[in-house]
Design a protein around this motif. Structure first.
Motif, PDB file in Angstrom:
ATOM      1  N   LYS B 233      -4.051  -4.353 -12.398  1.00 59.12           N
ATOM      2  CA  LYS B 233      -4.739  -3.470 -13.206  1.00 59.12           C
ATOM      3  C   LYS B 233      -6.055  -3.050 -12.734  1.00 59.12           C
ATOM      4  O   LYS B 233      -6.675  -2.441 -13.951  1.00 59.12           O
ATOM      5  N   ASN B 234      -6.376  -3.399 -11.641  1.00 64.01           N
ATOM      6  CA  ASN B 234      -7.731  -2.954 -11.389  1.00 64.01           C
ATOM      7  C   ASN B 234      -7.748  -1.325 -10.565  1.00 64.01           C
ATOM      8  O   ASN B 234      -6.934  -1.238  -9.757  1.00 64.01           O
ATOM      9  N   ASN B 235      -8.370  -0.628 -11.164  1.00 65.08           N
ATOM     10  CA  ASN B 235      -8.267   0.892 -10.891  1.00 65.08           C
ATOM     11  C   ASN B 235      -8.768   1.095  -9.475  1.00 65.08           C
ATOM     12  O   ASN B 235      -8.249   1.972  -8.744  1.00 65.08           O
ATOM     13  N   TRP B 236      -9.688   0.507  -9.064  1.00 57.52           N
ATOM     14  CA  TRP B 236     -10.094   0.678  -7.736  1.00 57.52           C
ATOM     15  C   TRP B 236      -9.156   0.357  -6.628  1.00 57.52           C
ATOM     16  O   TRP B 236      -8.908   1.037  -5.680  1.00 57.52           O
ATOM     17  N   ILE B 237      -8.327  -0.829  -6.822  1.00 58.88           N
ATOM     18  CA  ILE B 237      -7.390  -1.202  -6.012  1.00 58.88           C
ATOM     19  C   ILE B 237      -6.060  -0.404  -6.079  1.00 58.88           C
ATOM     20  O   ILE B 237      -5.620   0.140  -5.104  1.00 58.88           O
ATOM     21  N   LEU B 238      -5.779   0.299  -7.366  1.00 59.87           N
ATOM     22  CA  LEU B 238      -4.577   1.044  -7.470  1.00 59.87           C
ATOM     23  C   LEU B 238      -4.768   2.356  -6.739  1.00 59.87           C
ATOM     24  O   LEU B 238      -4.050   2.872  -6.188  1.00 59.87           O
ATOM     25  N   ILE B 239      -6.230   2.659  -6.744  1.00 57.26           N
ATOM     26  CA  ILE B 239      -6.502   4.082  -6.019  1.00 57.26           C
ATOM     27  C   ILE B 239      -6.056   4.079  -4.578  1.00 57.26           C
ATOM     28  O   ILE B 239      -5.538   4.971  -3.872  1.00 57.26           O
ATOM     29  N   LYS B 240      -6.601   2.757  -4.070  1.00 56.10           N
ATOM     30  CA  LYS B 240      -6.361   2.500  -2.450  1.00 56.10           C
ATOM     31  C   LYS B 240      -4.754   2.657  -2.350  1.00 56.10           C
ATOM     32  O   LYS B 240      -4.317   3.024  -1.264  1.00 56.10           O
ATOM     33  N   VAL B 241      -4.126   1.856  -3.215  1.00 59.17           N
ATOM     34  CA  VAL B 241      -2.778   1.721  -2.869  1.00 59.17           C
ATOM     35  C   VAL B 241      -2.184   2.906  -2.906  1.00 59.17           C
ATOM     36  O   VAL B 241      -1.278   3.143  -2.040  1.00 59.17           O
ATOM     37  N   LEU B 242      -2.545   3.584  -3.909  1.00 56.59           N
ATOM     38  CA  LEU B 242      -1.758   5.174  -3.967  1.00 56.59           C
ATOM     39  C   LEU B 242      -2.067   5.805  -2.474  1.00 56.59           C
ATOM     40  O   LEU B 242      -1.174   6.470  -2.210  1.00 56.59           O
ATOM     41  N   LYS B 243      -3.176   5.566  -2.162  1.00 62.15           N
ATOM     42  CA  LYS B 243      -3.429   6.514  -0.857  1.00 62.15           C
ATOM     43  C   LYS B 243      -2.613   5.980   0.337  1.00 62.15           C
ATOM     44  O   LYS B 243      -1.970   6.660   1.093  1.00 62.15           O
ATOM     45  N   ILE B 244      -2.262   4.695   0.291  1.00 63.70           N
ATOM     46  CA  ILE B 244      -1.616   3.943   1.234  1.00 63.70           C
ATOM     47  C   ILE B 244       0.003   4.645   1.271  1.00 63.70           C
ATOM     48  O   ILE B 244       0.645   5.158   1.926  1.00 63.70           O
ATOM     49  N   PHE B 245       0.501   4.614  -0.064  1.00 67.41           N
ATOM     50  CA  PHE B 245       1.609   5.163  -0.392  1.00 67.41           C
ATOM     51  C   PHE B 245       1.962   6.578   0.073  1.00 67.41           C
ATOM     52  O   PHE B 245       2.648   7.171   0.402  1.00 67.41           O
ATOM     53  N   ALA B 246       0.631   7.428  -0.252  1.00 68.46           N
ATOM     54  CA  ALA B 246       0.697   8.789   0.041  1.00 68.46           C
ATOM     55  C   ALA B 246       0.987   8.953   1.593  1.00 68.46           C
ATOM     56  O   ALA B 246       1.424   9.911   1.992  1.00 68.46           O
ATOM     57  N   LYS B 247       0.556   7.982   2.330  1.00 63.16           N
ATOM     58  CA  LYS B 247       0.872   7.818   3.799  1.00 63.16           C
ATOM     59  C   LYS B 247       2.336   7.631   4.163  1.00 63.16           C
ATOM     60  O   LYS B 247       2.975   8.101   5.080  1.00 63.16           O
ATOM     61  N   LEU B 248       2.707   6.539   3.219  1.00 58.26           N
ATOM     62  CA  LEU B 248       4.048   6.068   3.692  1.00 58.26           C
ATOM     63  C   LEU B 248       5.057   6.825   3.030  1.00 58.26           C
ATOM     64  O   LEU B 248       6.287   6.925   3.577  1.00 58.26           O
ATOM     65  N   LEU B 249       5.024   7.547   1.766  1.00 54.32           N
ATOM     66  CA  LEU B 249       6.228   8.007   1.288  1.00 54.32           C
ATOM     67  C   LEU B 249       6.867   9.085   1.978  1.00 54.32           C
ATOM     68  O   LEU B 249       8.129   9.201   2.090  1.00 54.32           O
ATOM     69  N   PRO B 250       6.075  10.059   2.954  1.00 54.58           N
ATOM     70  CA  PRO B 250       6.928  11.098   3.408  1.00 54.58           C
ATOM     71  C   PRO B 250       7.719  10.582   4.550  1.00 54.58           C
ATOM     72  O   PRO B 250       8.831  11.016   5.046  1.00 54.58           O
TER      73      PRO B 250
END
Lengths: 161, 977
Positions: B233-250
């Motif tokens: 539920k923590n926004n700071w963490i979610l932002i970072k996780v999204l950044k990681i996914f942005a690298k992995l998804l492609p």
């Protein structure tokens, strides 16, 4: 990650610099000069981001002071704005409605507070209360040491030993 | 000693005093600081720790605020760091993290101090050491302190643990082998219940994934990140996780399918703009194939765009331009906002809007959009104006003017852009001018017309930004003078007095162009007088039907003849008469001057363009204008002026006689002059073409030519100079073109220079390159029925640029399909496409830099497939260290990882069966994600926790055994399916 944090007054005086990436003294001076030239000239109603040498600089002005942080291209600008605000709120709590003078005369305190908020260019503590508690605890450690050291008898004892 | 120490500590200036002192200095601040530095230098050497600490504190202040060097005090920093008092220690650590760097030699001394503080019972001391280490860690420090950090990674104190996790990033970067030891503990911290620790761990992975050249390594951890994405539920963490996914998804399409829903959910639900924007960014960069997600993101982008906050607007535009590369419709949908943003107060927003507008440009609407933008640029402030011009130039020039159909229009647009008072794009316009001249034959008449308009405008000469454009114009009008409607006017423009404002190099271009024009006029006159019969001159291989042009070969015998003629001309015939002529001329000049101007500017030159008189006037004009230059200090200018004057002297006398005679009253064979003119004309009408960058390489090296021996030294010396320019062809530069012409001229021309080595080289160069100039007959097949030049658009009836643009984009996009060109696109000369040489070199070096860290990570994260199969090899692998490991990684990695992800199912089956024989809990771990697939999230979580505890228990038994993240890796395939 955050590469560096700069606090610059409206007159272009530096109030705090913290470097998380390696910059030589020469580069530091150059960065400060360049960025204060870019940021201080921007009008009040413009956006808070500046593209700068392949990085982004997020800045926000509080009273007479500009808080600037340099980040990577794919970092989140809004998050950094929140971190800056977080930092300012903690300073405000600590000094009791903080002003530029507080930071001028307590520059090391400002560093210690920043060091509890950021580490290695990342946010480490998002709770204002926790930061306040940690800083207070360390302050008291410092104070007791100072009291011991500054008593005149102690000084004389130390000198004549 | 002791007495002075007391005095020092009693009367030492405190930090407060120093700061107050500096603030009191209205002027002479630096003097005060110098004095303070003297004090500090003295105080810092004292034995009293308090005095020393205060001195260091002051020094740190001066360093961080005033940029005073403090590297000299590094040893004292170490002293204060190792003080037993917390207050001093703190000052010491602050000083160290501010001033130490890789080059600080005393860093070697602090290893033990750091170790002591890292293991201190006072958590704040540990904190200080960790904070300092996160900034200053060197390879040595990282290696020596890895065990301590490893222990701290599982500290029970959150305060220490989160810092230790953050520091591990720096440790990994400096000492990749630490990955082997501590990676597993880092992964465990991802599952920590304390959000601070988890946040720090996610932050580390985010950095690692974004810096790593191969983020594929982190795919095995995708389940962990997915869990955080869903549960956290923590926004700071979610932002970072999204950044990681942005690298992995492609890298893994199946992963995208799984995360697209949670991301959309966050986007819909969250109240935090930062998180919402991160979701948008993830979607527009990596999830563009998911229509519903894109639609939602566009909806949210729209919200940002119409917000009053300039930050949100800017970010909205940015997201839109990322999306614009894949889908154009969202850009078109928000066209109104984009175009209105062109007139925003914020330059950043304007710039982003400009990029978006240029993104909408296509073949059909380029003319209109450019026209509106150029007019809009007139009204903008200089900086943005140049941004507009720059982006038009780069968009239209892209890929050999791909989107330009009508070159007449484009060339006149270039002319119009040059006239913009803020224009600072001289260099770009210059190179496009010359480039179009070389590549697009059909554009030349218009090019000459535009160049003429620029040249005759005396106002432009005063603007230094335009000088390069003028140089290009001069070159164009000299090179393609046959298209000029009025060469006399051109000559006057090239020789006007205000050219003295130009820098010498450009003046040299002017003079040389004037030479070409002169030769052209003389030749045309002689043709007209039938002194020269184009077809009858026996030396010429090809005839010239009219004033046309083509490639004519100048034969060697001619050159020799000409040179001898020039020789004797110089030495014997003309020199004695110089004085006479000049006196005579000066008297004639005054009377004739007026007539010249009138004749050339007012008389229409349609029928008999070249008269006896006009030619004489032309010669006088040239002599008068260039006379002063023959004695100038500037070599280039002087050289060229002398060339022209020498040429005139050589032909003048005979020409006078020739001109006086009636048509056809003489025999050609008796006169040298027509031949000389003919020769020069032919020399200049040899066409210059674009040269491929690799042309030189394709020249076969003649036998007996030792290239390496003599010129290898030159290579080093000229490394910078010889670097090819950013455009892929070398003759984009008029200076170069000019050189070409000049060297040619020198060889065939009249002023015989001592044949030095350089001229020989040039000759050779020329000869070789002659082979690689494009044959011009190829493009002559293009139709010649060119409509007249476009009328320049009327500025006055432009009401509002932005409104216009709005309509425009609408129209053009509606009619995008049908092409409404009245005429075919002219041929643009391109050389073969195999020229794109400069690629991969930079990429390679970058990869090798990160190699060791990602190599280590590969071992940990993807080593599982190798390890079980070669269990005997494991110990040897470990002991033999990095070299073998890297070799292994290099050779086997690509295929291995593919296997890992591609056909995960079979390999998973085999490995699980193998492992289940000796490890039961590994099996349990593997099963759990299957349930995850079925959607029973909560039970799965419990299970996972159970297994996690289990696992940690096990690691404690074998302190740093082989990394058993292994048990985790086979999870991904299941998860992904």
């Amino acid at each position: 990650m955050i590469h560096f944090v700069l606090l610059i007054s409206r007159q272009g005086k530096v109030r705090l610099t913290k470097w998380y990436s390696p910059y030589s003294q020469k580069e530091r001076t150059k960065v400060i000069r360049e960025l204060s030239g870019v940021i201080l000239t921007r009008g009040p109603k413009l956006c808070n981001f500046v593209e700068w040498r392949g990085h982004k600089v997020v800045y926000k002005r509080y009273a007479s002071l500009y808080f600037c942080m340099c980040i990577d291209q794919d970092d989140n600008e809004l998050e950094i704005l929140e971190i800056i605000h977080h930092f300012v709120e903690i300073l405000d709590r600590y000094f009791g409605s903080v002003c530029e003078l507080d930071l001028i005369f307590n520059f090391h305190k400002a560093y210690y507070i920043l060091d509890e908020i950021l580490i290695a260019g990342e946010l480490q503590e998002s709770s204002k209360k926790t930061v306040a508690r940690l800083i207070a605890a360390q302050d008291s450690l410092v104070e007791t040491a100072k009291e011991q050291a500054s008593s005149l008898s102690n000084m004389i004892a130390h000198a004549t030993k | 000693m002791s007495a002075s120490s007391i005095m020092e500590s009693l009367f030492q200036r405190s930090l407060d005093d120093l700061i107050k002192g500096i603030r009191l200095q209205l002027i002479g601040e630096s003097k005060f600081i110098t004095k303070a530095m003297e004090e500090i230098r003295r105080e810092i050497k004292t034995t009293d720790s308090q005095t020393k600490a205060v001195a260091l504190e002051k020094l740190t202040y001066l360093n961080s605020i005033h940029g005073i060097d403090m590297s000299w005090a590094a040893f004292h920093v170490v002293e204060v760091m190792s003080s037993s008092r917390f207050a001093h220690k703190k000052i010491g650590y602050l000083a160290a993290s501010q001033s130490f760097n890789e080059g600080t030699d005393v860093i070697l001394l602090i290893t033990n101090q750091l170790r002591k503080d890292l293991t201190s019972t006072n958590e704040f001391e540990v904190g200080l050491a960790l904070e300092c280490l996160s900034v200053i860690a060197t390879t040595d420090l990282a290696r020596d302190l890895t065990p301590e950090i490893f222990t701290l990674l599982s500290s029970s104190k959150t305060f220490v643990r989160k810092k230790a996790v953050a520091v591990i990033l720096r440790i990994f970067v400096k000492y990749p082998d630490a990955v082997k030891v501590s990676f597993k503990r880092l992964v465990e911290n991802l599952e920590n219940s304390d959000p601070h620790v988890m946040s720090a761990a996610v932050g580390v992975f985010c950095e690692l994934a974004s810096k790593d050249p191969d983020p594929r390594l982190y795919l095995p951890l995708a389940p962990e990140f997915y869990r955080i994405l869903v549960d956290c539920k923590n926004n700071w963490i979610l932002i970072k996780v999204l950044k990681i996914f942005a690298k992995l998804l492609p890298l893994e399409p199946r992963l995208a399918k799984r995360v697209v829903d949670p991301i959309c959910e966050h986007m819909r639900r969250t109240g935090a703009k930062s998180l919402m924007f991160e979701c948008i960014r993830t979607v527009v960069t990596t999830l563009t194939d998911y229509e519903s997600a894109v639609k939602l993101a566009v909806e949210k982008i729209r919200e940002l765009l119409v917000d009053d906050d300039p930050n949100l607007k800017y970010l909205g535009l940015q997201a839109l331009s990322i999306l614009g590369a894949k889908h154009l419709w969202p850009v078109l949908e928000n066209k109104d906002v984009v175009i209105n943003s062109l007139s925003d107060a914020d330059p950043n927003i304007k710039l982003e809007a400009l990029h978006l507008v240029m993104g909408m440009v296509s073949e059909t609407n380029v003319a209109e959009i450019s026209r509106v933008l150029v007019n809009y640029a007139l009204k903008s402030e200089p900086q943005f104006c140049n941004e507009i011009l720059g982006s038009i130039l780069s968009t239209c020039g892209r890929n050999f003017y791909e989107i330009v159909v009508d070159f007449d229009w484009y060339v006149s647009l270039l002319g119009e852009m040059s006239r913009n008072p803020h224009c600072q794009k001289g260099e770009e316009i210059e190179s496009q001018f010359v480039d179009i001249g070389l590549r697009v034959k059909d554009a030349r008449p218009e090019l000459v017309r535009v160049a003429r308009d620029l040249l005759i405008d005396p106002a432009l000469l005063g603007n230094p930004f335009l000088h390069r454009i003028l140089a290009a114009s001069a070159w164009v009008s000299g090179e393609y003078v046959e298209f000029s409607k009025n060469p006399f006017e051109l000559m006057e423009a090239l020789l006007q007095p205000r050219t003295s404002l130009l820098p010498p190099l450009i003046r040299a271009v002017y003079i040389h162009s004037a030479f070409k024009v002169l030769v052209f006029c003389l030749h045309s006159y002689l043709v007209q007088r039938e002194v020269i019969h184009p077809s009858s001159v026996d030396d010429l291989a090809t005839g010239m039907p009219d004033l046309g042009f083509g490639i004519k070969c100048v034969e060697v015998s001619d050159i020799a003849k000409c040179q001898s003629a020039a020789d004797c001309g110089h030495d014997d015939e003309f020199n004695p008469r110089v004085s006479d002529i000049s006196v005579e001329d000066s008297t004639m000049e005054t009377t004739r001057d007026i007539t010249v101007h009138e004749a050339s500017s007012s008389v229409s030159l349609q029928k008999e363009p070249f008269t006896h008189e006009s030619i004489l006037n032309l010669l006088n004009l040239v002599k008068m204008a260039l006379g002063p230059h023959s004695g100038t200090d500037e070599v280039e200018v002087q050289d060229r002026a002398q060339n022209v004057l020498g040429f005139i002297k050589m032909i003048e006398q005979e020409l006078h006689g020739l001109l006086g005679e009636e048509k056809g009253n003489f025999e050609i064979g008796e006169h040298k002059v027509p031949k000389i003119i003919e020769l020069m004309y032919n020399a200049f009408s040899k066409e210059l073409g674009p040269v491929s960058v690799s042309a030189q390489e394709r020249v076969p090296i003649p036998d007996g030519l030792m290239l390496k021996e003599d010129l290898s030294d030159l290579d080093n010396m000229c490394a910078d100079v010889l670097k090819p320019p950013s455009s892929s062809f070398t003759t984009g530069n008029p200076q170069f073109g000019e050189r070409e012409g000049d060297s040619f001229f020198n060889l065939h021309g009249k002023e015989p220079e001592p044949s030095t080595e350089s001229t020989l080289l040039l000759a050779q160069h020329r000869k070789q390159h002659g082979l690689y100039y494009l044959p011009s007959d190829k493009n002559e097949t293009v139709s010649n029925d060119y409509p007249p030049a476009n009328e320049p658009p009327l500025l006055s009836n432009l009401v509002d640029g932005t409104q216009d643009l709005m309509k425009l984009t609408e129209q053009s996009l509606a009619s995008k399909k049908k092409s409404n060109h009245a005429k075919p696109r002219p041929v643009v000369v391109k050389l073969d496409e195999g020229d794109e040489l400069p690629v991969s070199a930079t990429k390679l070096t970058k990869e090798s830099k990160d190699d060791s860290l990602s190599g280590a990570l590969r071992d940990i994260l993807l080593g599982d497939k190798v390890n079980p199969m070669s269990s005997q090899r494991q110990p040897s692998d470990k002991s033999s260290g990095k070299r073998e490991k890297e070799a292994l990684v290099d050779s086997g990695y690509a295929s291995r990882s593919k296997q890992n992800l591609g056909d995960a199912q079979p390999s998973h089956g085999s490995s699980s069966s193998r492992r289940s024989k000796h490890r039961s809990h590994g099996k349990e771990k593997q099963r759990s994600p299957r349930r995850n697939n079925e959607g029973k999230e909560d039970t799965q979580k419990d299970k996972k926790k159970g297994s996690h505890h289990h696992r940690r228990h096990k690691t404690r038994q074998r302190a740093d055994g082989p990394p058993n993240v292994i048990s985790q890796t086979p999870v991904i395939p299941d998860f992904l399916l």
